[in-house]
Enzyme design. Structure first.
Site, mmCIF file in Angstrom:
data_model
loop_
_atom_site.group_PDB
_atom_site.id
_atom_site.type_symbol
_atom_site.label_atom_id
_atom_site.label_comp_id
_atom_site.label_asym_id
_atom_site.label_seq_id
_atom_site.Cartn_x
_atom_site.Cartn_y
_atom_site.Cartn_z
ATOM 1 C CB SER A 1 -0.944 0.016 1.217
ATOM 2 O OG SER A 1 -0.194 0.001 2.424
ATOM 3 C CG HIS B 1 -4.025 -0.929 -1.890
ATOM 4 N ND1 HIS B 1 -4.497 0.347 -2.115
ATOM 5 C CD2 HIS B 1 -3.801 -1.020 -0.550
ATOM 6 C CE1 HIS B 1 -4.540 1.009 -0.965
ATOM 7 N NE2 HIS B 1 -4.126 0.199 -0.010
ATOM 8 C CE LYS C 1 -7.254 0.200 0.687
ATOM 9 N NZ LYS C 1 -7.992 -0.289 1.861
#
Length: 393
Positions: A182, A210, A241
């Site tokens: 990240s 991610h 996300k």
């Protein structure tokens, strides 16, 4: 007068201020978009995990509103009592189909998914072999499990092998890596670690927070990107996300998911997702499957911005993803770069210790599918101006 037992915290805060590391929360008063309003200023937003712009996608908005009208604004209970709605089960079924696994369990956050899973499946007699840059939620889960923790240098598969070779063959072992790291934006050594897990009989776990919606076919993550389906026992993903809403999930075998239903403490002791969130997440899966052009735009923008930063002379590390760190080393300098960019109309947050090593402070940028070329050129111009003023380039 009562002595303040927390008075020492003021001294700690004063030290942060003296070292130029004190940060106040920036406040958004607009939608989470490529251009938004932060602290009353219109800015190009390079600090959001909203990779695909789905937080404001019309399909997600409408599905969330429909679910609210049908079910109300909250679920009213934990999943194991009265908080499992049919919409929660449908989301888990859709996610399992999407991830090509037997089953999925949804958690209230990605942090809870990681920490709750590791703590549930391990005991003090077990051992974790973990990349040194794995996410904090993985580290906390390892600590909660009371298992022995052995850390190998970042992506050093040889070091991981050496650790495994020295452990008793009969000891239960969890080998774990991020799919995308990240802070640096590089990919984990997923295929190589899968091979190690198979050789040494480890549980293989990948945190794909991610990578969800970013890598692999239709955003299925690094397991799909590296074609290691069936070789990763525990897949963790996020719904907050690229998916654009809120929560985390664990994908794996039916036995794993049933066990987590019974033993994962965040699942057992936290109220389940509001219906609107579950509905929005399912709409996001539909978008990933039916609108692949959004991911294409994300990668076009990512390549443009990375090339621009490098041509200016910034150090961007080994990033392979839309996460692109601008590494300056000194934490106070990183904060001044962030503040200078904000004055120029670009929101990109400075990151220092303990989130990253002391000598690796950076401004962390994330490009999204909804940035326009003009947005990115504007941001690059600001980076160039402030970077030269501060002597970084």
């Amino acid at each position: 007068m009562r002595h303040d037992p927390l008075g020492y915290l003021t001294s700690e805060l004063d030290a942060l201020k003296e070292n130029g590391l004190y940060r106040r929360l920036r406040i958004l008063s607009d939608e989470q978009k490529a251009k938004t309003t932060v602290d009353g200023r219109k800015v190009v937003n390079l600090s959001s995990n909203n990779y695909l712009g789905l937080t404001t996608h019309p399909r997600l908005r409408e599905r969330a509103l429909e679910a609210t009208r049908r079910y109300g604004v909250g679920s009213g209970s934990v999943r194991s009592i009265a908080g499992t709605l049919d919409i929660h089960m449908e989301l888990e079924r859709r996610l399992a189909e999407f991830k090509k696994t037997e089953a999925v369990v949804v958690f209230q956050s990605g942090f809870a998914a990681n920490a709750g899973t590791v703590a549930a499946i391990l005991t003090r007699d077990d051992v974790v072999i973990s990349d040194e840059l794995n996410h904090a939620s993985i580290i906390d889960g390892c600590r909660l499990s009371r298992a022995e923790i052995k850390v190998f240098p970042h992506k050093d598969v040889g070091a991981a092998r050496k650790i495994l070779a020295e452990l008793p063959p009969s000891q239960r072992k969890l080998l774990i890596t991020d799919g995308v790291f990240s802070m640096d934006g590089d990919l984990g050594a997923v295929p190589e670690l899968c091979a190690l897990a198979q050789e040494f009989g480890c549980i293989m776990m990948v945190d794909d927070a991610h990578a969800s919606g970013v890598f692999g076919a239709n955003g299925r993550g690094t397991i799909d990107h590296f074609n290691v389906h069936g070789r990763v026992d525990v897949q963790v993903g996020t719904l907050s996300k690229a998916i654009g809403a809120l929560g985390g999930y664990v994908a794996g075998s039916r036995a794993l998911i049933e066990f987590l239903y019974h033993r994962a403490r965040p699942f057992l002791f936290s109220t389940s997702h509001p219906p609107a969130v579950a509905a929005a997440c399912m709409a996001a899966i539909d978008v990933l499957l039916e609108e692949p052009q959004i991911m294409n735009r994300l990668w076009e923008n990512t390549k443009l911005f990375k090339a621009g930063l490098r041509s200016l002379g910034f150090q961007t590390g080994l990033s392979e993803s839309p996460i692109t760190p601008v590494i300056v080393g000194d934490a106070a300098l990183a904060m001044r770069l962030s503040d200078g960019l904000f004055e120029e109309g670009v929101f990109a947050q400075g990151i220092g210790f303990p989130t990253v090593p002391r000598d690796k402070a950076r401004v962390r940028t994330i490009v999204t599918a909804t940035h326009t070329p003009a947005d990115l050129e504007f941001a690059l111009t600001a980076f160039g101006k402030v970077g030269r003023e501060l002597g970084i380039i």
